[in-house]
Design a protein around this motif. Structure first.
Motif, short mmCIF file in Angstrom:
data_model
loop_
_atom_site.label_atom_id
_atom_site.label_comp_id
_atom_site.label_asym_id
_atom_site.label_seq_id
_atom_site.Cartn_x
_atom_site.Cartn_y
_atom_site.Cartn_z
N THR A 98 -10.95 -6.78 -2.96
CA THR A 98 -12.31 -6.87 -2.44
C THR A 98 -12.27 -6.60 -0.95
OG1 THR A 98 -12.09 -9.25 -2.07
CG2 THR A 98 -13.01 -8.56 -4.17
N VAL A 99 -13.41 -6.31 -0.39
CA VAL A 99 -13.52 -6.07 1.04
C VAL A 99 -14.56 -7.01 1.61
CG1 VAL A 99 -14.08 -4.41 2.84
CG2 VAL A 99 -12.79 -3.67 0.83
N VAL A 100 -14.17 -7.78 2.62
CA VAL A 100 -15.10 -8.70 3.28
C VAL A 100 -15.08 -8.39 4.76
CG1 VAL A 100 -15.65 -11.11 3.78
CG2 VAL A 100 -14.68 -10.49 1.55
N SER A 101 -16.23 -8.01 5.27
CA SER A 101 -16.37 -7.67 6.70
C SER A 101 -15.32 -6.66 7.13
CB SER A 101 -16.26 -8.94 7.56
OG SER A 101 -17.29 -9.85 7.23
N GLY A 102 -15.08 -5.68 6.28
CA GLY A 102 -14.17 -4.61 6.62
C GLY A 102 -12.71 -4.90 6.39
N THR A 103 -12.41 -6.10 5.95
CA THR A 103 -11.02 -6.47 5.68
C THR A 103 -10.76 -6.44 4.18
OG1 THR A 103 -10.90 -7.86 7.65
CG2 THR A 103 -9.25 -8.24 5.93
N TYR A 104 -9.69 -5.77 3.82
CA TYR A 104 -9.34 -5.64 2.41
C TYR A 104 -8.49 -6.81 1.99
CZ TYR A 104 -7.48 -3.58 -1.89
OH TYR A 104 -7.14 -3.34 -3.19
N TYR A 105 -8.87 -7.42 0.87
CA TYR A 105 -8.11 -8.52 0.28
C TYR A 105 -7.67 -8.09 -1.10
CZ TYR A 105 -10.09 -11.27 4.07
OH TYR A 105 -10.44 -11.74 5.30
N GLY A 106 -6.38 -7.78 -1.21
CA GLY A 106 -5.86 -7.31 -2.47
C GLY A 106 -5.52 -8.45 -3.41
N ARG A 107 -5.77 -8.23 -4.68
CA ARG A 107 -5.35 -9.21 -5.67
C ARG A 107 -3.86 -9.04 -5.91
NH1 ARG A 107 -9.60 -9.13 -10.53
NH2 ARG A 107 -8.54 -11.10 -10.96
N ASP A 108 -3.24 -10.11 -6.36
CA ASP A 108 -1.79 -10.13 -6.48
C ASP A 108 -1.33 -9.51 -7.79
OD1 ASP A 108 0.83 -12.66 -6.34
OD2 ASP A 108 0.77 -10.59 -5.60
N TYR A 109 -1.76 -8.27 -8.00
CA TYR A 109 -1.31 -7.51 -9.16
C TYR A 109 -0.59 -6.28 -8.63
CZ TYR A 109 -4.89 -10.25 -11.60
OH TYR A 109 -5.67 -11.26 -12.10
N TRP A 110 0.64 -6.10 -9.04
CA TRP A 110 1.41 -4.97 -8.56
C TRP A 110 2.13 -4.30 -9.72
CZ3 TRP A 110 0.19 -4.01 -3.71
CH2 TRP A 110 -0.21 -5.06 -2.90
N GLY A 111 1.99 -3.02 -9.81
CA GLY A 111 2.76 -2.26 -10.78
C GLY A 111 4.11 -1.91 -10.19
N LYS A 112 4.79 -0.98 -10.81
CA LYS A 112 6.11 -0.57 -10.34
C LYS A 112 6.02 0.35 -9.13
CE LYS A 112 8.47 -1.04 -14.77
NZ LYS A 112 9.29 -0.34 -15.81
N GLY A 113 4.86 0.90 -8.89
CA GLY A 113 4.71 1.83 -7.79
C GLY A 113 5.31 3.19 -8.12
N THR A 114 5.15 4.10 -7.19
CA THR A 114 5.70 5.44 -7.35
C THR A 114 6.38 5.84 -6.04
OG1 THR A 114 5.19 7.72 -8.02
CG2 THR A 114 3.52 6.59 -6.70
N LEU A 115 7.59 6.36 -6.15
CA LEU A 115 8.41 6.65 -4.97
C LEU A 115 8.07 8.01 -4.40
CD1 LEU A 115 10.77 6.00 -3.06
CD2 LEU A 115 12.30 7.02 -4.78
N VAL A 116 7.79 8.02 -3.11
CA VAL A 116 7.58 9.26 -2.36
C VAL A 116 8.71 9.41 -1.37
CG1 VAL A 116 6.08 10.44 -0.71
CG2 VAL A 116 5.08 9.18 -2.64
N THR A 117 9.40 10.52 -1.45
CA THR A 117 10.50 10.81 -0.53
C THR A 117 10.20 12.11 0.20
OG1 THR A 117 12.09 9.74 -2.02
CG2 THR A 117 12.98 11.17 -0.30
N VAL A 118 10.15 12.02 1.51
CA VAL A 118 9.88 13.20 2.33
C VAL A 118 11.16 13.53 3.08
CG1 VAL A 118 8.40 14.25 4.08
CG2 VAL A 118 7.50 12.43 2.58
N SER A 119 11.75 14.64 2.70
CA SER A 119 13.04 15.00 3.28
C SER A 119 13.29 16.49 3.09
CB SER A 119 14.16 14.20 2.60
OG SER A 119 15.43 14.62 3.07
N SER A 120 14.00 17.05 4.04
CA SER A 120 14.39 18.44 3.92
C SER A 120 15.77 18.57 3.31
CB SER A 120 14.35 19.12 5.29
OG SER A 120 15.17 18.43 6.21
#
Length: 120
Positions: A98-120
């Motif tokens: 949710t967002v209150v007065s411009g501040t984001y409050y995330g719920r404590d749900y997290w997936g595994k995420g996705t890895l981004v690697t930036v490299s030459s």
């Protein structure tokens, strides 16, 4: 609640990637979704969020390079990342919150995420 992020990979500096996220489970009327990232040895940080009213926020480090979009009624959010830099390397997680007065409050749900690697 399940959060499934996808679209990460290895990309050269200056390249682009588009991440996708689908939230499922016991979720009703999502009002905001965000993307966090966590680089090796660093704390998880908020990168961007979008509200059901299409308001957006970007961290200074990604402003002008990243674009968040989505259809919160369909529990989906995307992150288009352009002009990628090595310092963008991280695991990217999507989040419901949710967002209150411009501040984001995330719920404590997290997936595994996705890895981004930036490299030459």
């Amino acid at each position: 609640v399940q959060l499934q992020a996808s679209g990460g990979g290895l990309v050269q500096p200056g390249g682009s990637l588009r991440l996708s996220c689908l939230a499922s489970g016991s979720i009703f009327s999502i009002v905001a979704m965000g993307w966090y990232r966590q680089a090796p040895g660093k704390r998880r940080e908020l990168v961007t969020y979008i509200t059901s009213g299409s308001s957006t926020y970007y961290a200074d480090s990604v402003k002008g390079r990243f674009t968040i979009s989505g259809d919160l009624a369909k529990n989906t959010v995307y992150l288009l990342m352009n002009s990628l830099k090595p310092e963008d390397t991280a695991v990217y997680y999507c989040n419901v919150g949710t967002v209150v007065s411009g501040t984001y409050y995330g719920r404590d749900y997290w997936g595994k995420g996705t890895l981004v690697t930036v490299s030459s």
